[in-house]
Scaffold this active site. Structure first.
Site, PDB file in Angstrom:
ATOM      1  CG  HIS A 220       6.982  -0.919  -1.445  1.00 35.70           C
ATOM      2  ND1 HIS A 220       8.219  -0.566  -1.950  1.00 35.70           N
ATOM      3  CD2 HIS A 220       7.128  -0.982  -0.104  1.00 35.70           C
ATOM      4  CE1 HIS A 220       9.071  -0.428  -0.947  1.00 35.70           C
ATOM      5  NE2 HIS A 220       8.429  -0.677   0.189  1.00 35.70           N
ATOM      6  CG  ASP A 295       9.465 -13.717  -3.539  1.00 29.42           C
ATOM      7  OD1 ASP A 295       8.581 -13.615  -2.664  1.00 29.42           O
ATOM      8  OD2 ASP A 295       9.759 -12.802  -4.328  1.00 29.42           O
ATOM      9  NE  ARG A 297       8.083 -10.723  -2.515  1.00 33.05           N
ATOM     10  CZ  ARG A 297       8.857  -9.810  -3.096  1.00 33.05           C
ATOM     11  NH1 ARG A 297       8.673  -8.521  -2.830  1.00 33.05           N
ATOM     12  NH2 ARG A 297       9.803 -10.175  -3.931  1.00 33.05           N
ATOM     13  CE  LYS A 323       7.428  -6.728  -6.701  1.00 33.39           C
ATOM     14  NZ  LYS A 323       7.746  -5.390  -6.148  1.00 33.39           N
TER      15      LYS A 323
END
Length: 363
Positions: A220, A295, A297, A323
């Protein structure tokens, strides 16, 4: 004696300097640059940059260049010579799309194409990881070592910095303690600190999940607006609470709370993206106008924490195939994907549709 900082510590210093508006020096075998973040540049330091002689260049990503209709000859970035009559407002406008609708055309541009762009690329990487707008103002330096020493500036060797930034940052456990929660009284919070000086990340362990079986897990990403304020613009808060509740019902699980706000661009840039969404752009288009990718991340962090906790197999609570792919790539087996479809509101319906259409989320 080992008092001098290593390259990881130098990079952390450099990010802090850029955030405060202090220049840094990047050097390689082929040249050197004095670098400032466009966002934190001041009138005085712009005048000082011009006083060095060479014309300053503003470096922007190809995403931002596309919005400004500038040709990114270097592929992933564009180097644009700052006009002699350009003021600080012009530079800020090149970096920040806030006023793009007011002044849609900022050109014509003089694109710099001579020499390599490796140092310019490193400048963008550092500004991005400092959570600033991805734009840097640079000028070449002839004697970087003397200049940095005379002005007490952080000097970064590019041949050491590139591999260090690309590598997975080492994580160290800092503290852990029992934490009874609404979702489960048998909770435990673990704090992990990256070696590169970036934000700490957290693992919330529910119960005592066995290490020899797939653990119910959730990666998360922090969302201050959704997790804390209950924002209706996203589904993050309901996903966080729903994941913890399901782990509590099953009696075991691990939720990794990763401090990668706004898909890795930071809260300030996320708010800039929200302002662009108010102008009619979707979440991906807004990121691109700011100069970021869809993105930013790094999910390797999640895999590293799972390994630290002793897990090598998960039942992953996610709607994001990326992910799953990253977990598998990092040696964490995904035994099952557990859908987590919660929190649709009238305010986030278009946002969720964009995640499905453009980012491949399984909604």
């Amino acid at each position: 004696m080992a008092f001098a900082p290593d390259i990881t510590e130098d990079l952390a210093r450099a990010r802090g300097d850029l955030r405060m508006g202090v220049p840094i020096v990047l050097t390689s075998d082929t040249g050197a640059l004095l670098v400032m973040a466009a966002e934190s540049l001041s009138d005085q330091r712009l005048a000082d940059l011009r006083g060095l002689g060479p014309k300053p260049v503003i470096v922007i990503t190809s995403r931002r260049a596309e919005t400004l209709r500038a040709v990114p000859y270097d592929g992933d970035l564009a180097r644009i010579t700052v006009p002699a009559d350009a003021d600080l407002w012009w530079i800020k406008g090149m970096a920040d799309p806030k006023h793009d609708m007011d002044v849609p055309m900022k050109g014509p541009f003089m694109i710099a194409r001579d020499g390599g762009a490796a140092l310019h690329r490193l400048a963008i990487q550092l500004v991005k990881t400092a959570h600033l707008l991805p734009a840097a103002v640079v000028v070449p330096l002839d004697d970087p070592a003397s200049f940095s020493q005379a002005n007490r500036l952080t000097l970064i060797q590019a041949d050491l910095a590139g591999p260090t930034i690309a590598a997975e940052a080492a994580l160290h456990p800092v503290a852990a303690a029992r934490l009874p929660m609404t979702a489960a009284e048998a909770g435990r919070l673990h704090i992990y600190r990256p070696e590169d000086g970036s934000e700490e990340h957290y693992a919330i362990e529910i119960g005592n999940p066995p290490r020899n079986a797939p653990v119910l897990a959730r990666l998360h990403s922090a969302c201050f607006t959704g997790d804390v304020l209950g924002s209706l613009k996203c589904d993050c808060g309901p996903q966080l609470n729903g994941a913890l509740a399901q782990m509590g019902e099953e009696g075991a699980g691990v939720l990794l709370y990763l401090n990668q706000e706004g898909r890795g661009i930071g809260l300030a840039n996320k708010m800039r993206a929200y302002a662009l969404q108010d102008q009619g752009y979707d979440t991906v288009e807004a990121n691109h106008r700011l100069g970021f990718e869809d993105d930013e991340r790094d999910f390797r962090i999640g895999a590293a924490i799972l390994r630290r906790l002793g897990f090598d197999s998960v039942r992953l609570m996610t709607n994001n195939p990326r992910k799953i792919a990253m977990m598998e790539k990092m040696g964490i087996k995904v035994a099952e994907r557990v859908p987590l479809i919660l929190g649709e509101t009238p305010q986030n319906r278009a946002y969720l549709a964009t995640k499905a259409k453009k980012s491949g989320h399984l909604l």
